[in-house]
Design an enzyme around this catalytic site. Structure first.
Site, short mmCIF file in Angstrom:
data_model
loop_
_atom_site.label_atom_id
_atom_site.label_comp_id
_atom_site.label_asym_id
_atom_site.label_seq_id
_atom_site.Cartn_x
_atom_site.Cartn_y
_atom_site.Cartn_z
N SER A 249 0.82 -1.21 0.00
CA SER A 249 0.00 0.00 0.00
C SER A 249 0.85 1.25 0.00
O SER A 249 1.97 1.27 0.49
CB SER A 249 -0.96 0.02 1.18
OG SER A 249 -0.26 0.45 2.33
N LYS A 250 0.26 2.28 -0.57
CA LYS A 250 0.92 3.57 -0.69
C LYS A 250 1.31 4.08 0.69
O LYS A 250 2.36 4.68 0.87
CB LYS A 250 -0.07 4.55 -1.33
CG LYS A 250 0.58 5.44 -2.36
CD LYS A 250 -0.45 6.23 -3.10
CE LYS A 250 0.12 7.55 -3.59
NZ LYS A 250 1.39 7.42 -4.28
N ARG A 251 0.44 3.80 1.66
CA ARG A 251 0.67 4.30 3.02
C ARG A 251 2.00 3.79 3.58
O ARG A 251 2.67 4.48 4.34
CB ARG A 251 -0.49 3.85 3.91
CG ARG A 251 -0.47 4.44 5.30
CD ARG A 251 -1.88 4.71 5.76
NE ARG A 251 -2.52 3.47 6.14
CZ ARG A 251 -2.53 2.99 7.38
NH1 ARG A 251 -1.91 3.66 8.33
NH2 ARG A 251 -3.14 1.87 7.66
#
Ligand code: GLU
Length: 476
Positions: A249-251
């Site tokens: 995920s980007k996070r």
């Protein structure tokens, strides 16, 4: 045998997801391995999600990754245009054919009506309402400009099956399939239609894509049949996960190729690592150049189970690339990190010390922290249980080291090492103890990319003496 042709068909979203990069890589490798062609097609028919410059990001990423396409929007080919938004008329023409053959139909249903078809669990299945409109009704609605979509008319009985080269036989009851929208009300095709038309017209022999398309492929095969076209071979790829439960995920900064470039990984290492995510070369080998990958790649080595992205492994692989790099190239990457260092620091020595000791270039600032930030270090670091080094010992050893250093005629690694070594004998302390004290007194850090005498040389005589005296003063 027909020519092997694969394609990479990204939607321009502004970044390159690691999963998409792997799809591109496998499509490239499979084409190269088989003397085939690798085609780039831009899938930009979702007009609401268009992002400026996103197509440039795709070109740049493929270039950085070394995945040169044989045909595409920027270098042409005989199957163009290679950008879907420029192929609207083509899709309209083929949709019309399906309407004529009864394999597709106009649907004029309103949003409200469609919403009313949603069941308690939130699932919605279109009920073929508009399939039963009379020809006159359809003509009238079209003439009066009622908005419409074109839907696929899937059979309600029977089974659709196909063989995927990775997942094997996939079989679906036709009644499970949806009457997918093929052409949207804005006249643009959906993926569900465009992929079939384009893969056929672009003579794609092997469709390589993520496994999220496994279950809709029977819909696509029905379209191939309706047109009387040959169905391509399918190679669906397993998901890439961070761990058993979580997707990248980007996070967490692990979703995109760009994230890893930013973290200081080399494109070659990322590509090498990504190749191993879901493909097993069937031996223990882990380091491959792109050319070597293209020779070794084999669909039989692709796994069905999800691949787990292991950043530690990527770091290791990256360190291998860094260590094998010619010094000049290493220097080119490392120098930008040296900007804030004092002018008298021996950069050449620094390069020599760092190359075998870092895994990614962004490790450099931490390794060099001792050069710029020194004063506030925890003085207890001078104590070392392992070598039984104490502050008391420091109080006797450091003044001797300072005196000797002040008189040192040559300020150079081997000479200093010999001089300090001789001092240990004179003082009756262990070499390990003395070198520990000098290194900590000079750097203020337990872990450094250099030994005691290397730290002396790096800092230069004046600064080294200043630091030794400062450390002594702190414990006195
Ligand atoms: N545009 C699709 C995507 O980015 C491509 C899928 C495919 O490779 O067919 O997911």
């Amino acid at each position: 045998m027909n020519e092997i042709r694969t394609r990479f068909a990204p939607s321009p979203t502004g970044f390159m997801h690691i999963g998409n990069l792997r799809t591109a890589l496998y499509a490239y490798l499979f084409a190269k391995k088989n003397n085939g062609k690798f085609i780039l097609r831009i899938e930009d028919t979702d007009r609401e999600r268009l992002i400026e410059n996103a197509v440039d990001t795709i070109y740049n990423t493929l270039k950085l990754a070394g995945l040169q396409h044989d045909e595409g929007p920027d270098n042409g080919g005989d199957c163009g245009p290679y950008i879907q938004s420029e192929r609207k008329a083509i899709y309209a023409e083929y949709a019309k054919k399906l309407i004529d053959s009864g394999d597709a139909y106009y649907c004029f249903c309103t949003k409200e009506r469609l919403e009313s078809l949603t069941d308690e669990s939130g699932n919605r299945r279109y009920d073929k309402h508009c399939l039963h409109l009379s020809k006159a009704e359809i003509e009238e609605k079209l003439a009066s400009g009622v908005p419409y979509v074109i839907r696929q008319n899937v059979p309600t009985e029977g089974v659709s099956a196909y063989n995927d080269l990775v997942f094997g036989e996939i079989s679906v009851e036709n009644r499970e399939l949806h009457d997918n929208v093929l052409i949207k009300s804005d006249g643009y095709p959906t993926y569900n239609f465009a992929n079939v038309v384009d893969d056929h017209l672009m003579r794609i022999s092997h469709v390589i894509r993520g496994m999220e398309y496994l279950s809709s492929t029977p819909n696509y095969n029905l379209l191939y049949r309706a047109f009387g076209w040959e169905i391509p071979q399918y190679i669906h790829l397993p998901h890439i996960m961070r761990d058993k439960q979580h997707k990248l995920s980007k996070r967490y900064g692990d979703a995109n190729f760009e994230d890893f470039l930013e973290k200081g990984f080399l494109p070659e290492a990322i590509i090498n690592y990504v190749a191993l995510l879901g493909w097993n070369p069937k031996n223990d080998r882990e380091k491959f150049t792109l050319t070597e990958l293209a020779e070794a790649f084999d669909v039989a080595g692709i796994s069905k189970s999800a691949a787990v992205f292991d950043e530690v492994k990527l770091r290791w692989l990256n360190s291998q690339y860094i260590q094998e790099m010619p010094t000049e190239e290493f220097q080119k990457h490392a120098l930008p990190y040296f900007e804030n260092l004092p002018a008298n620091i021996d950069k050449e020595l620094l390069i020599k010390l760092l190359q075998p000791r870092i895994s990614v270039f962004s490790d450099i600032p931490e390794k060099l922290a001792f050069i710029t930030a020194f004063e506030d270090y925890d003085i207890n670091l001078l104590e070392d249980k392992n070598s039984k080094t104490t502050l008391e010992l420091a109080k006797t050893v450091l003044p001797e080291v300072i005196a000797l250093s002040e008189n040192a005629a040559v300020w150079e690694n081997d000479a200093l090492f010999e001089a300090y070594n001789a001092l240990t004998e004179k003082l009756g302390v262990k070499r390990k103890q003395l070198l520990w004290l000098v290194r900590i007194a000079l750097t203020g850090q337990a872990s450094t990319p250099c030994g005691a005498t290397e730290a002396c040389v790096l800092l230069g005589k004046d600064e080294a003496l200043r630091r030794l005296k400062y450390s002594l003063q702190r414990i006195s």
